[in-house]
Design an enzyme around this catalytic site. Structure first.
Site, PDB file in Angstrom:
ATOM      1  N   LYS A   1      -5.226   5.810  -3.279  1.00 29.53           N
ATOM      2  CA  LYS A   1      -5.154   6.967  -2.575  1.00 29.53           C
ATOM      3  C   LYS A   1      -6.445   7.890  -2.601  1.00 29.53           C
ATOM      4  CE  LYS A   1      -1.235   6.830  -0.751  1.00 29.53           C
ATOM      5  NZ  LYS A   1      -0.990   6.727   0.925  1.00 29.53           N
TER       6      LYS A   1
ATOM      7  N   GLU B   1       0.644  15.911   3.212  1.00 28.92           N
ATOM      8  CA  GLU B   1       2.043  15.086   2.805  1.00 28.92           C
ATOM      9  C   GLU B   1       1.831  14.254   1.461  1.00 28.92           C
ATOM     10  OE1 GLU B   1       0.638  11.521   4.001  1.00 28.92           O
ATOM     11  OE2 GLU B   1      -0.073  13.472   4.638  1.00 28.92           O
TER      12      GLU B   1
ATOM     13  N   SER C   1      -1.909  -1.572  -5.850  1.00 33.03           N
ATOM     14  CA  SER C   1      -2.515  -0.266  -5.155  1.00 33.03           C
ATOM     15  C   SER C   1      -2.492   0.905  -6.063  1.00 33.03           C
ATOM     16  CB  SER C   1      -1.497  -0.089  -3.793  1.00 33.03           C
ATOM     17  OG  SER C   1      -0.018  -0.186  -4.467  1.00 33.03           O
TER      18      SER C   1
END
Length: 386
Positions: free
Chosen positions: A89, A111, A370
């Protein structure tokens, strides 16, 4: 294979279906993104922070023990779990905050589902001294209480959304509502490859560093491209980043893996959600269906428009795995390689466990790891106790 036909569209998917006031703000954002994405000074600053703050480039680790255990294809792990804040992210939030800074934004909203995007956003807001508000479904705040505390520790205001199912979709609803009210001074730092144009294109751009590195790394290690690249698919940001530099390589299979209780790409139909068109899980009333995943980041009832296009065009394949398979993969990777994956990433690992033994030792799989599983250990502990 060129996936963008007109700006913001991937085949029939994408676009921007939002109120006129907000459209004006999106048009300005698209214009600024186009202006800066190829600007040498912007690129230099982005690369500086990726290197000095995030710790890129991260390794492409050969999973020697897992490969030996399964037989068949060689498995490599792209180590997004080693980034600062623990997931992919941060790549996207850094790019977007540098853009927000140039656009003169004073306030950032975001969000989050699993909390990883929220933590990454709170992190860069702390570093660039920006006011930060993060919307998170009330159910997810309970599942990921540690991440809520991390966000607050970093100075962000976390708003628990108890409408709907209290999950990711509801957090996006609230964040878009905030943006409609405050778009003149607020930058919405969207975490996934979803939403109205230019968000899906922008997120892919900043996340494509994943495949840019892995493609170079696999050529250095093996002298050839992989047989397949695997990534979990919720909203689709880590997957589209993992796929980006291989889309034009027809010999490379692109494989997205989703939860069987939120099978958007397997069972979704074309519809509009959150201001864009994509494959959406709909109920009998034509409303977004209730979804569930043990991984809080994967229960979105839609998917990025480019994934919808890659599925429809046949360029990418998407498969489902069960919660049991994910928990098994979570434990197998931990025990064989000493790497605890995020529950999201464990979906991709779960499919690799099934696929690798069906291939030959000449085949190569790259699994995008990830995120790391620290945030999930307590949740998994309770699930296994049951």
């Amino acid at each position: 294979m060129e996936t963008v036909q007109t700006p913001g569209y991937f085949g029939q998917f994408g676009g921007s279906f939002i109120p006129p006031d907000l459209q004006e703000a999106m048009d300005y954002l698209a214009q600024q993104f186009e202006k800066y994405k190829n600007d040498p000074e912007f690129i230099e600053e982005f690369q500086y922070y990726l290197r000095e703050y995030v710790g890129r480039e991260n390794p492409l680790t050969y999973a020697r023990h897992l490969t030996a255990k399964l037989g068949g294809a060689k498995i490599y792990l792209k180590r997004e779990d080693l980034n600062h804040t623990g997931s992919h992210k941060i790549n996207n939030v850094l790019g977007q905050i540098l853009l927000a800074k140039r656009m003169g934004a004073k306030r950032i909203i975001a969000e989050t589902g699993a909390g990883q995007h929220g933590v990454a956003t709170a992190t860069v807001c702390a570093m660039f001294d920006m006011d930060c508000t993060i919307y998170m479904g009330a159910e997810d705040t309970r599942r990921q209480a540690l991440n809520v505390f991390r966000m607050e520790l970093l100075g962000a205001k976390v708003v628990a959304v108890d409408k709907g199912q209290g999950r990711l979709k509801d957090a996006v609803d609230e964040a878009l509502g905030d943006l409609v009210q405050n778009y003149k001074n607020t930058f919405y730092l969207l975490g996934s490859a979803v939403g109205p144009h230019p968000f899906p294109t922008m997120v892919k751009h900043f996340q494509s560093v994943i495949s840019e590195e892995s493609k170079r790394q696999i050529m250095e290690k093996e002298g050839r491209l992989p047989t397949a690249v695997l990534a979990c698919a919720g909203g689709g940001s880590n997957a589209i980043g993992s796929f980006a530099h291989y889309i034009d390589e027809p010999s490379v299979r692109l494989i997205g893996v989703e939860p069987d209780q939120a099978p958007t790409l397997s069972e979704g139909v074309p519809a509009i959600i959150h201001g864009f068109k994509c494959l959406v899980l709909l109920d009998e009333n034509g409303e977004p269906r209730k979804t569930y995943s043990i991984a809080a980041g994967l229960d979105y009832p839609g998917i990025g428009p480019e994934h919808s296009y890659l599925k429809e065009s046949g360029r990418a394949e998407y498969y489902m795995v069960t919660n049991e398979e994910v928990l098994e993969a979570f434990q197998v990777l931990s025990k064989t390689e000493g790497i605890i994956p995020a529950l999201e990433s464990a979906h991709a690992v779960a499919y690799a466990l099934k696929l690798a033994p069906t291939l030959s030792s000449e085949d190569i799989l790259i699994v995008n790891l990830s995120g790391r599983g620290d945030k999930d250990v307590e949740q998994v502990f309770h699930m296994l106790q049951k």
